[in-house]
Design a protein around this motif. Structure first.
Motif, short mmCIF file in Angstrom:
data_model
loop_
_atom_site.label_atom_id
_atom_site.label_comp_id
_atom_site.label_asym_id
_atom_site.label_seq_id
_atom_site.Cartn_x
_atom_site.Cartn_y
_atom_site.Cartn_z
N THR A 237 0.84 -1.20 0.00
CA THR A 237 0.00 0.00 0.00
C THR A 237 0.87 1.24 0.00
N GLY A 238 0.33 2.30 -0.55
CA GLY A 238 0.97 3.60 -0.45
C GLY A 238 0.22 4.48 0.53
N ASN A 239 -0.80 3.91 1.18
CA ASN A 239 -1.64 4.66 2.10
C ASN A 239 -1.00 4.65 3.49
N PRO A 240 -0.53 5.82 3.98
CA PRO A 240 0.14 5.85 5.28
C PRO A 240 -0.78 5.45 6.43
N GLY A 241 -2.08 5.72 6.32
CA GLY A 241 -3.02 5.33 7.36
C GLY A 241 -3.11 3.82 7.49
N LYS A 242 -3.20 3.13 6.34
CA LYS A 242 -3.26 1.66 6.35
C LYS A 242 -1.95 1.08 6.88
N LEU A 243 -0.82 1.63 6.44
CA LEU A 243 0.48 1.14 6.88
C LEU A 243 0.60 1.24 8.40
N LYS A 244 0.17 2.35 8.95
CA LYS A 244 0.21 2.56 10.40
C LYS A 244 -0.65 1.52 11.12
N VAL B 272 7.05 -5.12 9.82
CA VAL B 272 6.31 -4.57 8.69
C VAL B 272 7.18 -3.57 7.93
N LEU B 273 7.32 -3.80 6.63
CA LEU B 273 8.06 -2.89 5.77
C LEU B 273 7.10 -2.20 4.81
N SER B 274 7.34 -0.93 4.57
CA SER B 274 6.59 -0.23 3.53
C SER B 274 7.20 -0.63 2.19
N GLN B 275 6.51 -0.32 1.11
CA GLN B 275 7.07 -0.62 -0.21
C GLN B 275 8.40 0.11 -0.40
N SER B 276 8.47 1.37 0.01
CA SER B 276 9.71 2.13 -0.19
C SER B 276 10.86 1.52 0.62
N ASP C 168 2.16 0.97 -8.02
CA ASP C 168 0.76 1.40 -7.97
C ASP C 168 0.01 0.42 -8.86
N VAL C 169 -0.43 -0.66 -8.27
CA VAL C 169 -1.03 -1.76 -9.02
C VAL C 169 -2.44 -1.38 -9.46
N GLU C 170 -2.74 -1.62 -10.74
CA GLU C 170 -4.08 -1.34 -11.25
C GLU C 170 -5.06 -2.35 -10.66
N GLU C 171 -6.09 -1.82 -10.03
CA GLU C 171 -7.08 -2.67 -9.37
C GLU C 171 -8.19 -3.02 -10.36
N THR C 172 -7.98 -4.11 -11.08
CA THR C 172 -8.92 -4.51 -12.13
C THR C 172 -9.91 -5.56 -11.65
N GLY C 173 -9.79 -6.00 -10.41
CA GLY C 173 -10.69 -7.01 -9.88
C GLY C 173 -12.09 -6.46 -9.65
N THR C 174 -13.04 -7.36 -9.57
CA THR C 174 -14.43 -6.96 -9.31
C THR C 174 -14.83 -7.17 -7.85
N THR C 175 -13.90 -7.75 -7.07
CA THR C 175 -14.16 -7.95 -5.64
C THR C 175 -12.96 -7.45 -4.85
N PHE C 176 -13.16 -7.22 -3.56
CA PHE C 176 -12.06 -6.81 -2.69
C PHE C 176 -10.99 -7.90 -2.66
N GLU C 177 -11.40 -9.16 -2.64
CA GLU C 177 -10.46 -10.28 -2.60
C GLU C 177 -9.58 -10.31 -3.85
N ASP D 166 -4.17 -5.28 1.41
CA ASP D 166 -5.53 -5.12 1.88
C ASP D 166 -6.28 -4.39 0.77
N ASP D 167 -7.43 -4.88 0.43
CA ASP D 167 -8.32 -4.07 -0.39
C ASP D 167 -9.57 -3.91 0.44
N SER D 168 -9.90 -2.68 0.69
CA SER D 168 -11.03 -2.43 1.57
C SER D 168 -11.87 -1.32 1.01
N GLY D 169 -13.08 -1.24 1.51
CA GLY D 169 -13.95 -0.20 1.03
C GLY D 169 -15.24 -0.13 1.80
N LEU D 170 -16.02 0.81 1.40
CA LEU D 170 -17.30 1.10 2.03
C LEU D 170 -18.42 0.63 1.13
#
Length: 195
Positions: A7-14, A27-31, A38-47, A68-72
């Motif tokens: 993830t590039g999301n600092p909130g998720k990483l934390k 836990v290591l960040s990508q950097s 920045d992976v293209e999210e082409t899936g139709t489900t969170f999984e 993690d793929d998460s959402g509302l």
């Protein structure tokens, strides 16, 4: 054990660091792992999206990866924003822009039930993956409340409080990501015993 969080999301990483470090997971960040994908999210489900991201980071680093793929998911909006949660108001929308669009789409809506969903995928080899899912039921508030958290937290209500009003410990105990990670840790423990 070292794992790269896809993830590039600092909130998720934390959150990942806070939840996984007591289990001896470094836990290591990508950097920190020397990649910035920045992976293209082409899936139709969170999984599906979580698997795509974890596989890409594993392939790039050679280290086990967790994504993690998460959402509302909002019932009155037929499940939207769903897998488009992070880009609901556009490809590079801010958290505030996403919140404003959601609140605009919910104007006049009485039934405000919603849930946060998190799919966690761990990839440690070719064709080797483990996926878990957690959900947290709540509702969409009418205005932003609180200044903690990130994303849609200020308008996601659990009882009388928004996610943004909860302490980190309170949020981890009930959140979709906390639940998915606890399920992951149970399954991961069994996986390690089998080796």
């Amino acid at each position: 054990m070292k794992v790269v969080i896809a993830t590039g999301n600092p909130g998720k990483l934390k959150e990942f660091k806070r939840i996984l470090s007591p289990y001896g997971v470094e836990v290591l960040s990508q950097s920190q792992a020397g990649v910035q994908l920045d992976v293209e999210e082409t899936g139709t489900t969170f999984e599906e999206n979580a698997l795509l991201k974890a596989q890409a980071v594993f392939a790039a680093t050679g280290l086990p990866a967790i994504a993690d793929d998460s959402g509302l998911v909002v019932d009155a909006l037929d499940g939207a924003p769903g897998v488009y949660t992070a880009r609901y108001a556009g490809e590079h929308a801010t958290d505030d822009e996403n919140i404003q669009k959601l609140l605009a789409n919910m104007q006049g809506v009485g039934e405000r039930s919603a849930r946060f969903v998190s799919a966690i995928c761990y990839v440690w080899g070719e064709e080797k993956s483990l996926t878990t899912r957690g959900e947290c039921e709540g509702s969409i508030g009418f205005t932003k409340r609180g200044d903690g958290g990130f994303g849609y937290d200020p308008i996601f209500m659990v009882g009388e409080k928004s996610f943004a009003q909860l302490s980190a410990e309170e949020k981890d105990a009930i959140s979709h990501r906390g639940k998915a990670l606890r399920l992951f840790l149970e399954a991961f423990g069994r996986l390690m015993e089998e080796k």
